[in-house]
Design a protein around this motif. Structure first.
Motif, PDB file in Angstrom:
ATOM      1  N   THR A 117       0.741  -1.345  -0.078  1.00 25.96           N
ATOM      2  CA  THR A 117       0.020   0.128  -0.175  1.00 25.96           C
ATOM      3  C   THR A 117       0.993   1.210  -0.064  1.00 25.96           C
ATOM      4  OG1 THR A 117      -0.148  -0.195   2.490  1.00 25.96           O
ATOM      5  CG2 THR A 117      -2.092  -1.146   1.147  1.00 25.96           C
ATOM      6  N   PHE A 118       2.254   1.201   0.112  1.00 24.15           N
ATOM      7  CA  PHE A 118       3.136   2.371   0.289  1.00 24.15           C
ATOM      8  C   PHE A 118       2.857   3.130  -1.067  1.00 24.15           C
ATOM      9  CE2 PHE A 118       7.284   4.611  -0.122  1.00 24.15           C
ATOM     10  CZ  PHE A 118       7.097   5.094   0.834  1.00 24.15           C
ATOM     11  N   PRO A 119       2.907   2.907  -2.022  1.00 24.44           N
ATOM     12  CA  PRO A 119       2.789   4.057  -3.276  1.00 24.44           C
ATOM     13  C   PRO A 119       1.521   4.803  -3.071  1.00 24.44           C
ATOM     14  CG  PRO A 119       3.084   1.720  -4.116  1.00 24.44           C
ATOM     15  CD  PRO A 119       2.681   1.745  -2.801  1.00 24.44           C
ATOM     16  N   LEU A 120       0.291   4.327  -2.441  1.00 20.94           N
ATOM     17  CA  LEU A 120      -0.880   4.882  -2.564  1.00 20.94           C
ATOM     18  C   LEU A 120      -0.889   6.441  -2.166  1.00 20.94           C
ATOM     19  CD1 LEU A 120      -3.097   1.900  -1.448  1.00 20.94           C
ATOM     20  CD2 LEU A 120      -2.930   3.099  -3.903  1.00 20.94           C
ATOM     21  N   VAL A 121      -0.357   6.756  -0.781  1.00 21.11           N
ATOM     22  CA  VAL A 121      -0.276   7.903  -0.207  1.00 21.11           C
ATOM     23  C   VAL A 121       0.431   8.601  -1.293  1.00 21.11           C
ATOM     24  CG1 VAL A 121       0.247   9.333   1.682  1.00 21.11           C
ATOM     25  CG2 VAL A 121      -0.875   7.092   1.787  1.00 21.11           C
ATOM     26  N   VAL A 122       1.999   8.260  -1.472  1.00 22.88           N
ATOM     27  CA  VAL A 122       2.879   8.904  -2.244  1.00 22.88           C
ATOM     28  C   VAL A 122       2.199   9.536  -3.416  1.00 22.88           C
ATOM     29  CG1 VAL A 122       5.353   9.103  -3.085  1.00 22.88           C
ATOM     30  CG2 VAL A 122       4.821   7.889  -1.028  1.00 22.88           C
ATOM     31  N   ARG A 123       1.719   8.450  -4.342  1.00 25.05           N
ATOM     32  CA  ARG A 123       1.354   8.880  -5.712  1.00 25.05           C
ATOM     33  C   ARG A 123       0.079   9.839  -5.807  1.00 25.05           C
ATOM     34  NH1 ARG A 123       4.725   9.131  -7.175  1.00 25.05           N
ATOM     35  NH2 ARG A 123       6.256   7.665  -8.130  1.00 25.05           N
ATOM     36  N   GLU A 124      -0.536   9.949  -4.720  1.00 18.45           N
ATOM     37  CA  GLU A 124      -1.944  10.894  -4.599  1.00 18.45           C
ATOM     38  C   GLU A 124      -1.128  12.237  -4.101  1.00 18.45           C
ATOM     39  OE1 GLU A 124      -4.783  10.547  -5.454  1.00 18.45           O
ATOM     40  OE2 GLU A 124      -5.676  12.375  -4.740  1.00 18.45           O
ATOM     41  N   LEU A 125      -0.259  12.051  -3.275  1.00 13.96           N
ATOM     42  CA  LEU A 125       0.138  13.614  -2.860  1.00 13.96           C
ATOM     43  C   LEU A 125       1.339  14.232  -3.670  1.00 13.96           C
ATOM     44  CD1 LEU A 125       0.103  12.857   1.094  1.00 13.96           C
ATOM     45  CD2 LEU A 125      -1.712  14.035  -0.374  1.00 13.96           C
ATOM     46  N   VAL A 126       2.075  13.663  -4.344  1.00 11.65           N
ATOM     47  CA  VAL A 126       3.086  14.204  -5.123  1.00 11.65           C
ATOM     48  C   VAL A 126       2.583  15.064  -6.177  1.00 11.65           C
ATOM     49  CG1 VAL A 126       5.255  13.954  -6.719  1.00 11.65           C
ATOM     50  CG2 VAL A 126       4.842  12.437  -4.602  1.00 11.65           C
ATOM     51  N   PRO A 127       1.787  14.747  -7.013  1.00 11.06           N
ATOM     52  CA  PRO A 127       1.255  15.604  -8.011  1.00 11.06           C
ATOM     53  C   PRO A 127       0.265  16.964  -7.415  1.00 11.06           C
ATOM     54  CG  PRO A 127       0.283  13.411  -8.318  1.00 11.06           C
ATOM     55  CD  PRO A 127       1.242  13.399  -7.188  1.00 11.06           C
ATOM     56  N   LEU A 128      -0.535  16.466  -6.392  1.00  8.45           N
ATOM     57  CA  LEU A 128      -1.153  17.577  -5.661  1.00  8.45           C
ATOM     58  C   LEU A 128      -0.095  18.683  -4.929  1.00  8.45           C
ATOM     59  CD1 LEU A 128      -3.698  18.618  -4.474  1.00  8.45           C
ATOM     60  CD2 LEU A 128      -3.301  17.023  -2.770  1.00  8.45           C
ATOM     61  N   LEU A 129       1.072  18.219  -4.135  1.00  7.01           N
ATOM     62  CA  LEU A 129       1.903  19.292  -3.606  1.00  7.01           C
ATOM     63  C   LEU A 129       2.580  19.814  -4.716  1.00  7.01           C
ATOM     64  CD1 LEU A 129       3.444  16.820  -0.881  1.00  7.01           C
ATOM     65  CD2 LEU A 129       2.269  18.893  -0.651  1.00  7.01           C
ATOM     66  N   ARG A 130       2.823  19.096  -5.843  1.00  3.44           N
ATOM     67  CA  ARG A 130       3.731  19.962  -7.014  1.00  3.44           C
ATOM     68  C   ARG A 130       2.739  21.266  -7.537  1.00  3.44           C
ATOM     69  NH1 ARG A 130       7.314  15.625  -9.809  1.00  3.44           N
ATOM     70  NH2 ARG A 130       8.949  15.734  -8.304  1.00  3.44           N
ATOM     71  N   GLN A 131       1.372  20.725  -7.655  1.00  5.44           N
ATOM     72  CA  GLN A 131       0.349  21.849  -8.385  1.00  5.44           C
ATOM     73  C   GLN A 131       0.250  22.854  -7.041  1.00  5.44           C
ATOM     74  OE1 GLN A 131      -3.416  20.127  -8.794  1.00  5.44           O
ATOM     75  NE2 GLN A 131      -4.287  21.863  -9.451  1.00  5.44           N
ATOM     76  N   LEU A 132       0.172  22.582  -6.029  1.00  7.43           N
ATOM     77  CA  LEU A 132      -0.049  23.776  -4.708  1.00  7.43           C
ATOM     78  C   LEU A 132       1.098  24.688  -4.757  1.00  7.43           C
ATOM     79  CD1 LEU A 132      -1.756  21.749  -2.186  1.00  7.43           C
ATOM     80  CD2 LEU A 132      -2.890  23.125  -3.859  1.00  7.43           C
ATOM     81  N   GLY A 133       2.309  24.068  -5.053  1.00  4.88           N
ATOM     82  CA  GLY A 133       3.448  25.069  -4.930  1.00  4.88           C
ATOM     83  C   GLY A 133       3.880  25.195  -3.557  1.00  4.88           C
ATOM     84  N   ILE A 134       4.844  25.980  -3.395  1.00  7.16           N
ATOM     85  CA  ILE A 134       5.323  26.285  -1.956  1.00  7.16           C
ATOM     86  C   ILE A 134       5.338  27.805  -1.601  1.00  7.16           C
ATOM     87  CG2 ILE A 134       7.772  26.780  -2.740  1.00  7.16           C
ATOM     88  CD1 ILE A 134       8.926  24.885  -0.764  1.00  7.16           C
ATOM     89  N   ARG A 135       4.712  28.557  -2.204  1.00  8.27           N
ATOM     90  CA  ARG A 135       4.685  29.947  -2.001  1.00  8.27           C
ATOM     91  C   ARG A 135       3.826  30.332  -0.645  1.00  8.27           C
ATOM     92  NH1 ARG A 135       8.028  30.311  -4.357  1.00  8.27           N
ATOM     93  NH2 ARG A 135       8.205  31.218  -6.644  1.00  8.27           N
ATOM     94  N   GLN A 136       2.762  29.507  -0.567  1.00 14.49           N
ATOM     95  CA  GLN A 136       2.125  29.814   0.794  1.00 14.49           C
ATOM     96  C   GLN A 136       3.036  29.357   2.066  1.00 14.49           C
ATOM     97  OE1 GLN A 136      -2.192  28.780   1.086  1.00 14.49           O
ATOM     98  NE2 GLN A 136      -2.156  28.916  -0.960  1.00 14.49           N
ATOM     99  N   GLU A 137       3.750  28.281   1.894  1.00 18.57           N
ATOM    100  CA  GLU A 137       4.428  27.888   3.106  1.00 18.57           C
ATOM    101  C   GLU A 137       5.458  28.722   3.162  1.00 18.57           C
ATOM    102  OE1 GLU A 137       3.148  25.979   0.819  1.00 18.57           O
ATOM    103  OE2 GLU A 137       2.575  24.152   2.023  1.00 18.57           O
ATOM    104  N   GLU A 138       6.315  29.472   2.199  1.00 16.33           N
ATOM    105  CA  GLU A 138       7.201  30.534   2.359  1.00 16.33           C
ATOM    106  C   GLU A 138       6.887  31.611   3.095  1.00 16.33           C
ATOM    107  OE1 GLU A 138      10.385  29.567  -1.626  1.00 16.33           O
ATOM    108  OE2 GLU A 138       8.742  30.964  -1.653  1.00 16.33           O
ATOM    109  N   ALA A 139       5.514  31.885   2.542  1.00 11.50           N
ATOM    110  CA  ALA A 139       4.614  33.280   3.355  1.00 11.50           C
ATOM    111  C   ALA A 139       4.691  33.020   4.686  1.00 11.50           C
ATOM    112  CB  ALA A 139       3.328  33.395   2.761  1.00 11.50           C
ATOM    113  N   ALA A 140       4.388  31.584   5.353  1.00  8.66           N
ATOM    114  CA  ALA A 140       4.417  31.380   6.690  1.00  8.66           C
ATOM    115  C   ALA A 140       5.843  31.310   7.239  1.00  8.66           C
ATOM    116  CB  ALA A 140       3.624  29.795   6.583  1.00  8.66           C
ATOM    117  N   TRP A 141       6.762  30.861   6.511  1.00  8.95           N
ATOM    118  CA  TRP A 141       8.103  31.031   7.033  1.00  8.95           C
ATOM    119  C   TRP A 141       8.745  32.596   7.335  1.00  8.95           C
ATOM    120  CZ3 TRP A 141      10.536  27.524   2.796  1.00  8.95           C
ATOM    121  CH2 TRP A 141      10.101  26.244   2.925  1.00  8.95           C
ATOM    122  N   THR A 142       8.128  33.438   6.531  1.00 12.51           N
ATOM    123  CA  THR A 142       8.469  34.746   6.604  1.00 12.51           C
ATOM    124  C   THR A 142       7.702  35.460   7.658  1.00 12.51           C
ATOM    125  OG1 THR A 142       6.966  35.757   4.859  1.00 12.51           O
ATOM    126  CG2 THR A 142       9.323  35.214   4.086  1.00 12.51           C
TER     127      THR A 142
END
Lengths: 266, 343
Positions: free
Chosen positions: A142-167
């Motif tokens: 079952t290992f690939p199930l979570v990874v395969r669902e989340l990787v494209p989602l995370l890539r699509q969401l990008g990291i800008r909001q996380e960077e905003a939180a850091w600043t």
């Protein structure tokens, strides 16, 4: 118009033959001795123990694979470590392998006659033909199930909001809980449901590593298989119906998560 | 000095240099416009000051402290992202309160401060909205309020007006300048729009190919560009190449004095359309023929052709009483020019 009607009629017939009739027949078989007969079958100690074991394995798998999958997905999606491409490719391996082979592979490493297996056994840890081995096997498939669902989602969401939180002063840990997790919650829910479905239904991989001991290492699917082999169809139908009902709930949950996830990405 | 950048270098893994030996310092309370074409390294520079990217070499100081090893969380720098990066799953209130909650301020204080910021950015009554219910200009203001909430000493804005309609862009940037003055913060904003930089910045840092071309007041950058790139990048310009002969450059029928250049050197001459005057023909004047005249409100854009077939773009106040009918002969007077050596 005629063609379309013919096609949809064909689809309906196919559904009827493939899904509906078998499902109804199974429920009918389970209820052939009435509701009390059904409960009597499900409450048999062996059946109950098999169902309990299946749910336990599923729960443990979920508990381990969700965090592990999220971490792996984050690392791959953000390319934040050397060799992420390799991990990204290897993640899919359990999908490509037949579950029986996946089980066998683990048996070859952790079996009682192997170096590692013997070492663990000498220290009081029995991996194969016991709960740890069955969980390990289920984790693997079952290992690939979570990874395969989340990787494209995370890539699509990008990291800008996380960077905003850091600043704004939020640590990586708080940023994950306050920003990343809420944004991937529907994707995560969807992959959790997929994991549950896969873990509950797993047969081949678990068959290889469980030993199929009645009341000890016999899961619900192994019980159904055994009952069918023994021509105890009523027992097989009863436990199958329980599993089918769980599947039905899962199906609904999947639709919920899928719908919300698609509507709220941004 | 609030911000001091010394010999900053950034090379990507691929080996391409995004920044090459960048040095400058920003005074307390200044508003700096980082101006340059896309790919000039201005956003990279901004992200490194914020701690979101790490430099290959060089040093950054904020209020005297070397911050090179400080993560973004501990630099006390507010950042407004190009597309705002508002937290989509939070209300306007929660977005602005984020940095205050992270600091673990009391509930009352958070409430007070967020309300004060909402008043500052003129969004009272919007606290329960979600980002997707806001217009571009409103989202921009929320992003600004969110960045200002933890009271940073430095505010960095990455193309803050790029995603806003042209109509409200002018209004918004004047207003951002006004807020900058009100709270007395030090700000750097990135832009590729020279008009934007010249209008609201105290000083403009012009970047090109990862280098600082010029760092000066808008007026100085406009009137005395230090390099051909700056001369050409800020506004429209007539550009020509020629060779120095007898301490002069002959171009467009004019003789430009070029005493500081060597004999026989190849040079480039820059003249702004607004630094050229047209008048009625007169003896001894340089003559040209009007090719095209486009009226554009206060100014009229004219294209004239000289005797040597070269053309000049001229921007003339529309109330100037010159006959600009195509084919008409006019006199040309170049009031200001810049000469640079070629290369």
């Amino acid at each position: 118009m005629k063609l379309r009607m013919a096609l949809s009629a064909g689809v309906y017939v196919w559904f009827l033959v493939l899904i509906f009739i078998p499902a109804v027949t199974m429920v009918e078989g389970a209820l052939s001795h009435g509701l009390s007969g059904f409960f009597a079958q499900v409450l048999r100690p062996e059946a109950l123990s098999a169902l309990r074991l299946s749910f336990l394995i599923t729960a443990l798998t979920l508990l381990i694979n969700l965090p592990l999958g999220v971490i792996t997905a984050l690392l791959i999606a953000r390319r934040s470590f050397p060799g992420w491409q390799v991990v990204n490719a290897v993640v899919d391996l359990p999908f490509a392998l037949s579950p029986v082979i996946a089980g066998l592979a683990l048996l070859l490493v952790y079996g009682p006659n192997t170096l590692l297996g013997a070492f663990l056994q000498n220290h009081g840890v029995k991996v194969m033909f016991a709960l740890p081995g069955m969980v390990l096997t289920t984790l693997l498939v079952t290992f690939p199930l979570v990874v395969r669902e989340l990787v494209p989602l995370l890539r699509q969401l990008g990291i800008r909001q996380e960077e905003a939180a850091w600043t704004l002063g939020a640590s990586a840990w708080r940023t994950f809980w306050l920003v990343t997790l809420p944004r991937i919650r529907f994707g995560l829910g969807y992959s959790a449901v997929l994991t549950i479905a896969r873990a509950l239904g797993e047969f081949g991989a678990v068959l290889v590593v469980s030993g199929n001991l009645v009341g000890v290492t016999q899961t619900a699917t192994l019980y159904v298989y055994q009952a069918t082999e023994n021509n105890d169809l009523q027992a097989a139908d009863a436990v199958s119906t329980v599993l089918a009902m769980v599947s039905f709930v899962i199906l609904i949950l999947m639709q919920v998560f899928k719908g919300r996830g698609e509507g709220r990405i941004s | 000095m609030t911000i001091q950048v010394t010999n900053l270098v950034k090379r990507f893994a691929s080996g391409t240099a995004a920044l090459q030996d960048v040095s400058f310092s920003v005074r307390e309370g200044e508003m700096i416009g980082l101006l340059g074409p896309s790919g000039s390294g201005k956003t990279t520079l901004l992200r490194m000051i914020a701690g979101l990217d790490r430099q290959t070499a060089g040093e950054i100081r904020i209020r005297g402290q070397v911050v090179d090893n400080l993560p973004a969380q501990r630099r006390g720098v507010g950042f407004v992202f190009q597309n705002y990066a508002l937290f989509q799953h939070m209300t306007v209130f929660s977005n602005i309160a984020f940095g205050l909650r992270v600091k673990r301020l009391g509930k009352r204080e958070i409430q007070d401060r967020v309300m004060r910021l909402l008043r500052l950015v003129r969004l009272e009554g919007y606290e329960d909205r979600y980002p997707h219910q806001l217009s571009g200009g409103q989202a921009q203001r929320v992003a600004l309020a969110r960045a200002l909430a933890p009271e940073p000493s430095v505010l960095l804005l990455d193309e803050p007006f790029a995603a806003v309609d042209t109509k409200i862009r002018k209004e918004l940037r004047r207003w951002v300048r006004q807020i900058h003055d009100e709270i007395g913060i030090t700000s750097i904003f990135v832009t590729h729009d020279q008009e934007e930089a010249l209008e609201i910045a105290d000083r403009v840092l012009v970047m090109h190919q990862g280098r600082v071309e010029q760092f000066a007041t808008p007026q100085e950058v406009w009137e005395r560009p230090l390099s051909p790139f700056v001369a050409g990048f800020l506004g429209d310009v007539n550009e020509g190449a020629a060779t120095v002969r007898d301490r002069q450059v002959q171009l467009w029928g004019h003789a430009f004095p070029a005493t500081e250049f060597a004999e026989g050197e190849r040079v480039r001459v820059f003249v702004r359309p607004s630094d050229i005057d047209l008048g009625p023909t007169a003896p001894d004047a340089v003559l040209a023929q009007v090719r095209e005249a486009v009226w554009a409100g206060e100014r009229t854009q004219v294209r004239v052709q000289l005797a040597d077939q070269s053309t000049l773009q001229v921007s003339l106040p529309s109330d100037r009483s010159v006959d600009l009918t195509p084919g008409q002969s006019v006199s040309v007077c170049i009031r200001k020019f810049q000469i640079f050596t070629e290369s």
